[in-house]
Design an enzyme around this catalytic site. Structure first.
Site, PDB file in Angstrom:
ATOM      1  N   ARG A  16      -3.279  -3.000  -7.101  1.00 38.34           N
ATOM      2  CA  ARG A  16      -2.695  -3.688  -5.968  1.00 38.34           C
ATOM      3  C   ARG A  16      -1.886  -4.877  -6.477  1.00 38.34           C
ATOM      4  O   ARG A  16      -2.332  -5.623  -7.350  1.00 38.34           O
ATOM      5  CB  ARG A  16      -3.767  -4.196  -4.994  1.00 38.34           C
ATOM      6  CG  ARG A  16      -4.280  -3.130  -4.025  1.00 38.34           C
ATOM      7  CD  ARG A  16      -3.191  -2.724  -3.059  1.00 38.34           C
ATOM      8  NE  ARG A  16      -3.673  -1.914  -1.963  1.00 38.34           N
ATOM      9  CZ  ARG A  16      -3.760  -0.575  -1.985  1.00 38.34           C
ATOM     10  NH1 ARG A  16      -3.437   0.100  -3.064  1.00 38.34           N
ATOM     11  NH2 ARG A  16      -4.171   0.087  -0.909  1.00 38.34           N
ATOM     12  N   HIS A  18       0.878  -3.992   6.015  1.00 31.43           N
ATOM     13  CA  HIS A  18      -0.334  -3.927   6.848  1.00 31.43           C
ATOM     14  C   HIS A  18      -1.579  -4.360   6.084  1.00 31.43           C
ATOM     15  O   HIS A  18      -2.692  -4.126   6.522  1.00 31.43           O
ATOM     16  CB  HIS A  18      -0.522  -2.506   7.411  1.00 31.43           C
ATOM     17  CG  HIS A  18      -0.758  -1.477   6.359  1.00 31.43           C
ATOM     18  ND1 HIS A  18       0.270  -0.983   5.587  1.00 31.43           N
ATOM     19  CD2 HIS A  18      -1.888  -0.868   5.916  1.00 31.43           C
ATOM     20  CE1 HIS A  18      -0.231  -0.107   4.719  1.00 31.43           C
ATOM     21  NE2 HIS A  18      -1.532  -0.028   4.895  1.00 31.43           N
ATOM     22  N   GLU A  19      -1.398  -5.009   4.936  1.00 30.85           N
ATOM     23  CA  GLU A  19      -2.530  -5.527   4.159  1.00 30.85           C
ATOM     24  C   GLU A  19      -2.283  -7.013   3.956  1.00 30.85           C
ATOM     25  O   GLU A  19      -1.852  -7.425   2.878  1.00 30.85           O
ATOM     26  CB  GLU A  19      -2.587  -4.818   2.779  1.00 30.85           C
ATOM     27  CG  GLU A  19      -3.743  -3.883   2.616  1.00 30.85           C
ATOM     28  CD  GLU A  19      -3.846  -3.262   1.213  1.00 30.85           C
ATOM     29  OE1 GLU A  19      -4.457  -2.206   1.125  1.00 30.85           O
ATOM     30  OE2 GLU A  19      -3.339  -3.815   0.238  1.00 30.85           O
ATOM     31  N   CYS A  30     -12.338   0.569  25.391  1.00 32.13           N
ATOM     32  CA  CYS A  30     -11.931   1.970  25.549  1.00 32.13           C
ATOM     33  C   CYS A  30     -13.107   2.879  25.182  1.00 32.13           C
ATOM     34  O   CYS A  30     -14.092   2.429  24.588  1.00 32.13           O
ATOM     35  CB  CYS A  30     -10.700   2.291  24.698  1.00 32.13           C
ATOM     36  SG  CYS A  30     -10.988   2.328  22.908  1.00 32.13           S
ATOM     37  N   CYS A  85      -6.845  -3.102   4.356  1.00 32.66           N
ATOM     38  CA  CYS A  85      -6.632  -1.649   4.281  1.00 32.66           C
ATOM     39  C   CYS A  85      -7.425  -1.019   3.159  1.00 32.66           C
ATOM     40  O   CYS A  85      -8.508  -0.502   3.352  1.00 32.66           O
ATOM     41  CB  CYS A  85      -5.150  -1.302   4.175  1.00 32.66           C
ATOM     42  SG  CYS A  85      -4.853   0.472   4.027  1.00 32.66           S
ATOM     43  N   CYS A  88       0.848  -1.186   0.000  1.00 33.02           N
ATOM     44  CA  CYS A  88       0.000   0.000   0.000  1.00 33.02           C
ATOM     45  C   CYS A  88       0.892   1.247   0.000  1.00 33.02           C
ATOM     46  O   CYS A  88       2.048   1.197   0.423  1.00 33.02           O
ATOM     47  CB  CYS A  88      -0.894  -0.033   1.247  1.00 33.02           C
ATOM     48  SG  CYS A  88      -1.790   1.468   1.632  1.00 33.02           S
ATOM     49  N   HIS A  89       0.344   2.372  -0.457  1.00 35.40           N
ATOM     50  CA  HIS A  89       1.116   3.620  -0.483  1.00 35.40           C
ATOM     51  C   HIS A  89       1.663   3.997   0.893  1.00 35.40           C
ATOM     52  O   HIS A  89       2.713   4.625   0.995  1.00 35.40           O
ATOM     53  CB  HIS A  89       0.251   4.763  -1.024  1.00 35.40           C
ATOM     54  CG  HIS A  89       0.270   4.844  -2.519  1.00 35.40           C
ATOM     55  ND1 HIS A  89       1.305   5.405  -3.222  1.00 35.40           N
ATOM     56  CD2 HIS A  89      -0.610   4.399  -3.451  1.00 35.40           C
ATOM     57  CE1 HIS A  89       1.063   5.320  -4.521  1.00 35.40           C
ATOM     58  NE2 HIS A  89      -0.086   4.709  -4.689  1.00 35.40           N
ATOM     59  N   THR A  90       0.945   3.621   1.955  1.00 32.86           N
ATOM     60  CA  THR A  90       1.411   3.965   3.302  1.00 32.86           C
ATOM     61  C   THR A  90       2.742   3.281   3.619  1.00 32.86           C
ATOM     62  O   THR A  90       3.616   3.869   4.259  1.00 32.86           O
ATOM     63  CB  THR A  90       0.344   3.581   4.350  1.00 32.86           C
ATOM     64  OG1 THR A  90      -0.921   4.069   3.905  1.00 32.86           O
ATOM     65  CG2 THR A  90       0.653   4.199   5.695  1.00 32.86           C
ATOM     66  N   CYS A 130     -14.007   2.690  21.456  1.00 37.04           N
ATOM     67  CA  CYS A 130     -14.744   1.477  21.062  1.00 37.04           C
ATOM     68  C   CYS A 130     -16.188   1.508  21.555  1.00 37.04           C
ATOM     69  O   CYS A 130     -17.091   0.987  20.905  1.00 37.04           O
ATOM     70  CB  CYS A 130     -14.038   0.229  21.590  1.00 37.04           C
ATOM     71  SG  CYS A 130     -12.575  -0.242  20.626  1.00 37.04           S
ATOM     72  N   CYS A 184     -10.628  -3.014  20.793  1.00 32.64           N
ATOM     73  CA  CYS A 184     -10.535  -3.673  22.113  1.00 32.64           C
ATOM     74  C   CYS A 184     -11.916  -3.888  22.716  1.00 32.64           C
ATOM     75  O   CYS A 184     -12.107  -4.778  23.545  1.00 32.64           O
ATOM     76  CB  CYS A 184      -9.659  -2.851  23.063  1.00 32.64           C
ATOM     77  SG  CYS A 184     -10.415  -1.306  23.648  1.00 32.64           S
ATOM     78  N   ARG A 236      -2.463   2.432  20.950  1.00 37.45           N
ATOM     79  CA  ARG A 236      -2.004   3.433  19.989  1.00 37.45           C
ATOM     80  C   ARG A 236      -0.548   3.863  20.229  1.00 37.45           C
ATOM     81  O   ARG A 236       0.247   3.985  19.305  1.00 37.45           O
ATOM     82  CB  ARG A 236      -2.939   4.649  20.064  1.00 37.45           C
ATOM     83  CG  ARG A 236      -2.568   5.796  19.161  1.00 37.45           C
ATOM     84  CD  ARG A 236      -2.878   5.525  17.697  1.00 37.45           C
ATOM     85  NE  ARG A 236      -2.045   6.322  16.812  1.00 37.45           N
ATOM     86  CZ  ARG A 236      -0.930   5.909  16.234  1.00 37.45           C
ATOM     87  NH1 ARG A 236      -0.489   4.694  16.436  1.00 37.45           N
ATOM     88  NH2 ARG A 236      -0.240   6.692  15.453  1.00 37.45           N
ATOM     89  N   CYS A 264     -10.025   2.861  17.889  1.00 30.96           N
ATOM     90  CA  CYS A 264      -9.600   2.302  19.181  1.00 30.96           C
ATOM     91  C   CYS A 264      -8.223   2.849  19.563  1.00 30.96           C
ATOM     92  O   CYS A 264      -7.307   2.878  18.740  1.00 30.96           O
ATOM     93  CB  CYS A 264      -9.537   0.777  19.075  1.00 30.96           C
ATOM     94  SG  CYS A 264      -8.844  -0.056  20.521  1.00 30.96           S
TER      95      CYS A 264
END
EC number: 1.1.1.1
Length: 379
Positions: free
Chosen positions: A374, A72-73, A105, A179, A50-52, A108, A102, A120, A116
């Site tokens: 992708r 992260h994908e 919190c 993602c 992904c671009h991130t 959530c 979670c 973090r 969430c």
């Protein structure tokens, strides 16, 4: 002899390590420690780029730390679980989540958000919730990324960062629901809440923009205008549901003025899927007076600021943002997988290239060239 119980053993495996910013990833043998309490170790089967990931690798991300395992994908199978994990077990088919859920919190517990905050701070530092890493390579600690680190044969994630999905789902496709597709689709159906008959404009026709178009179409939009400076992306955007596409470079006046003329006063909903603050302004100003809503989906570089005249808002336009499409992740991702399995949403059509793990740097090249939507890497 009895089979070795791997659950509390260190696993040696391959991973694509980013040793430093601006350098290609390096395939290395790493050690992956067993999961601690409330953690899950996952065998990754497939991951996309992904671009991130590229943004962090470039060195422009202020939260980016090295050395790190990006990604992260992804999608995979639970290999083992740490103590106290009740909702997951070895053998479960899963998607790791960069926004956890979670369930306890205040975020959530609030139906208005999916952000969430439980882990973090440590996630942003590239660490597990206890403040340590599970990865080592050549004697050095390697950091985690976005709580997921899917560019590895095995990864360890917090148990609140895992969605358990249909075991029949093809992992080399549904990894994209971790993602990009979920983000764009949710921006339309959750954040904007596009209504039947709406007129929409989508700025940026990459993977996320195409997913926004898909969401607008599912929601019943009557006109979906794709906007991109790369006209090679127009044919595919139309396959996803765009009714027309325009290139800002074809006009002598600002694109917001073009859209206002095309739509008798502006669009009902606009979406910025690039991360360019000038385009964010154009997207807002292309909205109809009195009710237009513009959603920022793209992630701008650190330190950038958005601007418009306050009168744009005074006269009834709304500026919104979205992360992961507003989906509360643990509960929603399994439903998105089911929507894909029942053909309500497209996933296969987003995959333009498939590569082996040792070709992962090529996936970044394809993305930067604009040739891919992708690229899925089989781990």
């Amino acid at each position: 002899p009895k089979p070795v119980d791997m659950a509390n053993q260190v696993i040696k495996c391959k991973a694509a390590v980013a040793w430093e910013a601006g350098k290609p990833l390096s395939i290395e043998e790493i050690e992956v420690a067993p999961p601690k309490a409330h953690e899950v170790r996952i065998k990754i089967i497939a991951t996309a780029v992904c671009h991130t990931d590229a943004y962090t690798l470039s060195g422009a991300d202020p939260e980016g730390c090295f050395p790190v395992i990006l990604g992260h994908e992804g999608a995979g199978i639970v290999e083992s679980v740490g103590e106290g994990v009740t909702k997951l077990k070895a053998g479960d088919t899963v998607i790791p989540l960069y926004i956890p859920q979670c369930g306890e919190c205040k975020f959530c517990l609030n139906p208005k958000t999916n952000l969430c905050q439980k882990i973090r701070v440590t996630q942003g530092k590239g660490l597990m919730p206890d403040g340590t890493s599970r990865f080592t390579c050549k004697g050095k600690t390697i950091l985690h990324y976005m709580g997921t680190s899917t560019f590895s044969e095995y990864t360890v994630v917090a148990d609140i960062s895992v969605a358990k999905i249909d075991p029949l789902a093809p992992l080399d496709k549904v990894c994209l629901l971790g993602c990009g597709i979920s983000t764009g689709y949710g921006a339309a159906v959750n954040t904007a809440k596009v209504e039947p008959g709406s007129v929409c404009a989508v700025f940026g026709l990459g993977g996320v923009g195409l997913a926004v178009i898909m969401g607008c179409k599912v929601a019943g939009a009557s006109r979906i205008i794709g906007v991109d400076i790369n006209k090679d992306k127009f044919a595919r955007a139309k396959e996803f549901g765009a009714t027309e596409c325009i290139n800002p470079q074809d006009f002598s006046k600002p694109i917001q003025e073009v859209l206002i003329e095309m739509t008798d006063g502006g669009v009902d909903y606009s979406f910025e899927c690039i991360g360019n603050v000038k385009v964010m302004r154009a997207a807002l100003e292309a909205c109809h007076k009195g009710w237009g809503v513009s959603v920022v989906v793209g992630v701008a570089a650190s330190g950038e600021e958005i601007a418009t005249r306050p009168f744009q808002l005074v006269t009834g336009r709304t500026w919104k943002g979205t992360a992961f499409g507003g989906w509360k992740s643990v509960e929603s991702v399994p439903k998105l997988v089911s929507e894909y399995m029942s053909k309500k949403i497209k996933v296969d059509e987003f995959v333009t290239h498939n590569l082996s793990f040792d070709e992962i740097n090529k996936a970044f090249e394809l993305m930067h060239s604009g040739k891919s939507i992708r690229t899925v890497v089989k781990i």
